[in-house]
Enzyme design. Structure first.
Site, short mmCIF file in Angstrom:
data_model
loop_
_atom_site.label_atom_id
_atom_site.label_comp_id
_atom_site.label_asym_id
_atom_site.label_seq_id
_atom_site.Cartn_x
_atom_site.Cartn_y
_atom_site.Cartn_z
CB CYS A 84 -4.57 20.15 -8.00
SG CYS A 84 -6.07 19.13 -7.90
CG HIS B 190 -1.55 16.37 -8.72
ND1 HIS B 190 -1.27 17.03 -7.53
CD2 HIS B 190 -2.89 16.26 -8.78
CE1 HIS B 190 -2.41 17.29 -6.90
NE2 HIS B 190 -3.41 16.84 -7.65
CD GLU C 92 2.45 17.08 -7.44
OE1 GLU C 92 1.50 17.08 -6.64
OE2 GLU C 92 2.42 17.72 -8.51
CG ASP D 298 -0.38 -7.62 0.13
OD1 ASP D 298 -0.98 -6.55 -0.12
OD2 ASP D 298 -0.81 -8.73 -0.22
N GLY E 216 -4.84 0.06 8.82
CA GLY E 216 -4.70 0.84 10.04
C GLY E 216 -5.26 2.24 9.97
CG ASP F 152 -10.19 -7.63 1.59
OD1 ASP F 152 -9.67 -7.62 0.46
OD2 ASP F 152 -9.66 -7.13 2.59
CG ASN G 252 -8.85 -6.57 -2.77
OD1 ASN G 252 -7.91 -6.37 -3.52
ND2 ASN G 252 -9.11 -5.79 -1.72
#
Length: 580
Positions: A86, A191, A193, A254, A344, A420, A489
Site C-alpha cells: 500500500c 493488501h 495480508e 454485535d 466506544g 442509525d 442501517n
C-alpha cells in the site's frame, strides 16, 4: 548467499495502523519477523517488509524523522529483497499529489495521483482483480482471484511504468499500477495480508524466495528478467484489463457481555437484544455464539469483511483492558480479510481518571488487529457541530473531531460512519415548518395514517435518543470531515428479514461519493441481489440470518454468482496456508 533464515526478515513499522495482521500472516506461514527499531537495523536485514496505511506525507515524514530514509535507499541499492504494501509501495515512487512537497524514495518513475470521484466512489475499497502485465510470477497463481484494496491514491498506468508494473487494475474508468517489481524490489497497492489464501501465497513467495546470488543495483538496472520467475518481460504485450471490482458481502457481529459477564454475539429485535421476559423478570441476552469462533466461521464461509460492533461500549472498563481488544487480537491470528470494529470510539475517561482521546482509542484497536473503526454517536455530534458552524459562518472543520483526527493519522479509508436512522412520517410534505426543512423521501412503506413521505432522523446511544438531524445532513457532513465509508442501517427494517430500505439507500448514495454499505433487513438471497441491482451499493451487510444459518454466506454468494453479479467467488475453503 542463496537462502535467508527467518530471523533475517525485518518489519519496517513506522506506527501506521494495523501491522498485526501482516505479522500474523507471516507467523501463519511459519516465519518470524524482527522489527526495525533503529536506522542501523535496516542494513542488517536480508529481506524487508514495509506495510503502510494513511497519508503518503505522513509515511515519508515518519521515515525521515526516524533517520530511515538514507539507510533504506542504501538497502534498496544493494539489491536485497524488499516488499512494500500500500503506502509502502507508493513510497517507492518519486512523489504523491497527496503531499506534493514531500519526495518519495524515487526508486520507480512516476507520481501517485488521486482517483477521480465523478464516476465512481473514492476510496477504492474492496476486492478487485490484479491483472498480470508481465508473466506468471511471485505467487500470483490465478489472477482471476481478486485481492483487497483500500486507497484513494494510486499510480496511473502509463508506458513509463510498463517495465516495472507487474499487475494493473481497472477501477471504473481508470487503470492503475497495482503491483510492481524491479530487481528484488516488490510492491503491492493491495493488501495481501487481507486477501485470504491468494494474498498469503504472495507473502509466502516473497519469504520463501532464495536470496539473489549476485546483487545488482536496481536504481541502475534496466530490468530484463523478473526476480522470481526469470522470465523476459514481454514489453509489447497488449494490456486488456477489465473492471473486476466486486460487491462485498460483510458479516456483522454485535458483541456485548451477557448477564454472567461473558462476551457473546447477540442480535436485536428492533435493537432489543434480550429474549422475551419470563415470569421471573427480564429475559436473558440472546447468545448466538462466541465472537472469535463465529468470525472464523464466516472467514471460512467466504465473508469479504467482518465487522465487530461493541454494542455496550464496555462502560467503566480501563481502556487497555477493553474486551474487544482481545477479540481483535485473537481474530486477526487466523482471519485474513479486513476487520472493522465499532462502538466506544470517542474520548473516554478511565475509572482512575485518566483521559484518552478518540484517536488514542482508535490506535489501540488498530494495533490489536482492526483495519477500520466505525464511529456512531460521536459522528452525529460532530455533524451537528459542523452544520452549526456553517450556519454561523464559521469554518466547518475544527480539526478536533474524532473523524478528522483519525482520518488525518490513518487515512479516510480507516474511518467508517455507522448511521442509525429511523423514519419520521410527515402528513403534509408542503408544510416545511412541520418537518423543519429536513430532506423528505417518498417511501413504499406508508405511515400509521397512510403517510407517503418521511424524513430519516439520526439517533444516538444505540437508537435510544433521536436528534434534530436527518440522514442526508449527517452523511454529507461526515464525508466533508474526512470519513471514508458509510455503514447505513435502518431501525425500521432491522430484524424484519423483509429486505433493505431501498429509498433510504438510494438517497444516501446520491448524496455522497464515498462507499456505502447497506445494512438492516436482509432475509433472503434475493434481498442482496435487489439492493445491489437497485442502488449500486459497494457492500451489503447482514447479521442474524448468518448467525442462525438461515441464509449462510456461501448460499448468498452462489445465488449472486449464478446471476452474474460481481462477487468474489470462494468455492474453495479459505484456510490460511492450505493452498501452498
Amino acid at each position: 548467499m542463496s537462502s535467508s533464515s527467518s530471523s533475517d526478515v525485518y518489519l519496517l513499522d513506522y506506527g501506521a495502523g494495523n501491522v498485526r495482521s501482516l505479522v500474523n500472516a507471516v507467523h501463519q506461514l511459519g516465519y518470524t519477523l524482527k522489527t526495525i527499531e533503529a536506522p542501523e537495523d535496516i542494513l542488517k536485514a536480508q529481506k524487508i517488509l514495509f506495510p503502510g496505511v494513511g497519508a503518503f506525507g505522513h509515511a515519508m515524514s515518519s521515515l525521515k524523522s526516524k533517520g530511515y530514509v538514507e539507510p533504506l535507499k542504501e538497502y534498496l541499492r544493494s539489491g536485497r529483497p524488499f516488499m512494500g504494501i500500500c503506502v509502502g509501495m507508493q513510497a517507492l515512487f518519486e512523489g504523491s499529489d497527496e503531499t506534493p512537497d514531500v519526495p518519495g524514495l524515487g526508486v520507480l518513475p512516476g507520481t501517485v495521483r488521486q482517483f477521480r470521484n465523478d464516476t465512481k466512489t473514492v476510496p477504492h475499497m474492496g476486492w478487485n482483480l490484479a491483472q498480470l502485465t508481465l508473466a506468471q510470477t511471485v505467487g500470483i497463481e490465478d489472477e482471476r482471484q481478486p485481492v483487497y484494496f483500500v486507497h484513494s491514491y494510486a499510480v496511473p498506468y502509463t508506458p513509463r511504468q510498463r517495465p516495472w508494473a507487474m499487475t494493473v487494475t481497472q477501477y471504473g474508468d481508470e487503470q492503475f499500477v497495482s503491483s510492481v517489481q524491479r530487481g528484488a524490489i516488490f510492491g503491492t497497492q493491495f493488501h495481501p495480508e487481507k486477501s485470504g489464501a491468494a494474498g498469503l501465497a504472495m507473502i509466502k513467495a516473497f519469504l520463501a524466495a532464495p536470496l539473489p546470488t549476485a546483487l545488482k543495483n536496481p536504481f541502475d538496472l534496466e530490468l530484463e528478467q523478473t526476480y522470481w520467475s526469470k522470465v523476459t518481460i514481454p514489453r509489447d504485450m497488449p494490456l486488456l484489463p477489465q473492471d473486476g471490482f466486486t460487491t462485498r458481502i460483510i458479516a456483522c457481529l454485535d458483541v456485548r457481555s451477557n448477564d454472567n459477564g461473558d462476551l457473546v454475539v447477540t442480535k436485536g429485535d428492533q435493537y432489543d437484544v434480550r429474549e422475551r421476559a419470563d415470569e421471573a423478570g427480564a429475559g436473558e441476552v440472546r447468545n448466538l455464539g462466541k465472537p472469535v469462533e463465529l468470525a472464523e466461521r464466516y472467514y471460512h464461509d467466504g465473508a469479504d469483511e467482518i465487522s465487530f460492533l461493541n454494542i455496550t461500549s464496555f462502560r467503566n472498563v480501563p481502556m487497555h483492558d477493553l474486551p474487544m481488544l482481545e477479540v481483535l487480537k485473537q481474530a486477526s491470528r487466523s482471519i485474513f480479510v479486513p476487520l472493522t470494529v465499532g462502538g466506544g470510539i470517542r474520548n473516554v475517561t478511565d475509572p482512575d481518571g485518566r483521559k484518552f482521546s478518540a484517536l488514542e482509542v482508535a490506535g489501540e484497536y488498530f494495533r490489536s488487529g482492526a483495519d477500520k473503526v466505525s464511529i456512531g454517536s460521536d459522528a452525529v455530534y460532530a455533524a451537528e457541530a459542523y452544520w452549526a458552524n456553517v450556519a454561523a459562518g464559521q469554518p466547518e472543520k475544527t480539526g478536533q473531531t474524532a473523524i478528522e483526527r483519525i482520518a488525518q493519522a490513518y487515512g479516510a479509508q480507516a474511518v467508517v460512519v455507522s448511521v442509525d436512522p429511523r423514519r419520521i412520517y410527515v402528513a403534509d410534505p408542503d408544510d416545511r415548518a412541520a418537518y423543519n426543512d429536513h430532506h423528505l423521501i417518498t417511501t413504499r412503506f406508508p405511515g400509521p395514517q397512510g403517510e407517503t413521505h418521511c424524513w430519516y432522523q439520526c439517533t444516538v446511544k444505540g437508537g435510544r435518543e433521536g436528534r434534530d438531524l436527518d440522514v442526508i445532513q449527517l452523511v454529507v457532513a461526515c464525508q466533508n470531515l474526512g470519513a471514508g465509508e458509510i455503514l447505513l442501517n435502518c431501525m425500521d427494517r432491522d430484524g424484519t428479514n423483509s429486505g433493505y430500505d431501498l429509498e433510504l439507500i438510494r438517497a444516501v448514495k446520491a448524496a455522497v461519493s464515498i462507499p456505502v454499505i447497506a445494512s438492516s433487513g436482509a432475509g433472503t438471497p434475493e434481498h442482496f441481489a435487489e439492493v445491489i441491482r437497485e442502488t449500486g451499493v459497494e457492500a451489503t451487510l447482514a447479521a442474524g440470518i448468518f448467525h442462525r444459518q438461515e441464509v449462510p454466506i456461501p448460499v448468498v454468494k452462489h445465488y449472486l454468482t449464478e446471476r452474474k453479479f460481481p462477487i468474489r467467488e470462494t468455492s474453495a475453503p479459505v484456510v490460511g496456508g492450505s493452498t501452498f
